[in-house]
Design a protein around this motif. Sequence first.
Motif, mmCIF file in Angstrom:
data_model
loop_
_atom_site.group_PDB
_atom_site.id
_atom_site.type_symbol
_atom_site.label_atom_id
_atom_site.label_comp_id
_atom_site.label_asym_id
_atom_site.label_seq_id
_atom_site.Cartn_x
_atom_site.Cartn_y
_atom_site.Cartn_z
ATOM 1 N N ASP A 132 0.844 -1.181 0.000
ATOM 2 C CA ASP A 132 0.000 0.000 0.000
ATOM 3 C C ASP A 132 0.885 1.239 0.000
ATOM 4 O O ASP A 132 1.431 1.639 1.035
ATOM 5 C CB ASP A 132 -0.925 -0.004 1.220
ATOM 6 N N THR A 134 -0.027 4.242 -0.353
ATOM 7 C CA THR A 134 -0.675 5.419 0.219
ATOM 8 C C THR A 134 -0.302 5.629 1.676
ATOM 9 O O THR A 134 -0.673 6.647 2.264
ATOM 10 C CB THR A 134 -2.205 5.283 0.115
ATOM 11 N N ARG A 135 0.420 4.688 2.276
ATOM 12 C CA ARG A 135 0.860 4.837 3.658
ATOM 13 C C ARG A 135 2.297 5.325 3.749
ATOM 14 O O ARG A 135 2.844 5.431 4.844
ATOM 15 C CB ARG A 135 0.706 3.509 4.414
ATOM 16 N N THR A 177 -5.877 9.741 -0.261
ATOM 17 C CA THR A 177 -5.910 8.540 0.587
ATOM 18 C C THR A 177 -4.861 8.614 1.680
ATOM 19 O O THR A 177 -5.093 8.169 2.816
ATOM 20 C CB THR A 177 -5.698 7.288 -0.274
ATOM 21 N N TYR A 178 -3.715 9.174 1.364
ATOM 22 C CA TYR A 178 -2.671 9.351 2.385
ATOM 23 C C TYR A 178 -3.160 10.272 3.506
ATOM 24 O O TYR A 178 -2.938 9.992 4.697
ATOM 25 C CB TYR A 178 -1.417 9.924 1.745
ATOM 26 N N ASN A 181 -5.486 8.332 5.762
ATOM 27 C CA ASN A 181 -4.766 7.420 6.659
ATOM 28 C C ASN A 181 -4.158 8.165 7.840
ATOM 29 O O ASN A 181 -4.193 7.682 8.982
ATOM 30 C CB ASN A 181 -3.671 6.690 5.879
ATOM 31 N N ARG A 184 -7.018 9.141 10.238
ATOM 32 C CA ARG A 184 -7.453 8.003 11.053
ATOM 33 C C ARG A 184 -6.465 7.714 12.174
ATOM 34 O O ARG A 184 -6.856 7.345 13.289
ATOM 35 C CB ARG A 184 -7.613 6.773 10.156
ATOM 36 N N PHE A 185 -5.191 7.878 11.879
ATOM 37 C CA PHE A 185 -4.169 7.703 12.909
ATOM 38 C C PHE A 185 -4.383 8.696 14.051
ATOM 39 O O PHE A 185 -4.305 8.336 15.236
ATOM 40 C CB PHE A 185 -2.787 7.890 12.283
#
Length: 306
Positions: A132, A134-135, A177-178, A181, A184-185
């Motif tokens: 992935d 995007t991370r 998307t990054y 993420n 959400r973190f």
Amino acid sequence: MRLAKIVGTVTLCVLATGCSWFGGDKEIPDIPEQQLYEESISALELEDYQLAVEKLQMLEARYPFGRYSEQAQLELIYAYHKNYEPEAASASADRFIRLHPSHENIDYAYYLKGLTAFEQDRTFFERYLPIDITRRDPGAALDSFESFSTLLNRYPDSQYAPDANKRMVFLKNRLATYEINVARFYMKRGAFVAAANRGRYVVENLQNTPAVPNALAIMYQAYTELGMTDLASSARDVLLANYPDYDLRTYRQENKTLLETATFGLLGSSEEPLPPSRPNTKTTEQKTKIEKKRSWFDRATFGVFE
């Protein structure tokens, strides 16, 4: 005494000319400009990019104001790119843009700069393994997006504009998307202000991406946790108006007891235990009868052949 002086003089002469005897002071022959350029183009066609870089560097050093100098600088950007030297390719593109701002092929320099950063962010493992991306840090993706954006804004009719536009769509989705993420973190760790800012950035700057509904949901939940009911209601209304089937989920983690934290969740959990598995209703006597009915061959082969 006179003989010693003669020997010493001869020795010094030998030492002074020793390097040239063994090839240490080898001179590079003078090559005409057109020949150097043709050799570099031949190396590019043969995909010998290392040789092409050497020829183009020599051409630029020996004939900086020649008739092939500007074209050689463009070819050098491409050679660096194909030779997996992204830093050199980017620096060469910036130099060409600075020296020739009105060149007829300056759009090609912007395109190569964006393409180099685009390929730099895709490693061998990311191409062939389900990783992935995007991370990961989107530094190269941002540089590529900015170069393609400049190309489209300044030269919308360029022949490289369609491909740059498609790559920008991919990069825009990845950057959005990054941000989700990261948001959400922050939500899982109670940093609601930072999470709300990340979500708002996606909504305001990265529209028309699949990450927008997730950004609105994060904004709604972050503002709710912060007690900003008006902002939370506004984000929720926009989300439900544009994505009525969106499934709202919570990112807030339940408070764990000290014993649960110390034992990594083995003890002290406030959750109800799972119901026991379905009991085996067969009695011991029934099991014994079943075992007696099995033949010795069935037991020896663990029931594979019977």
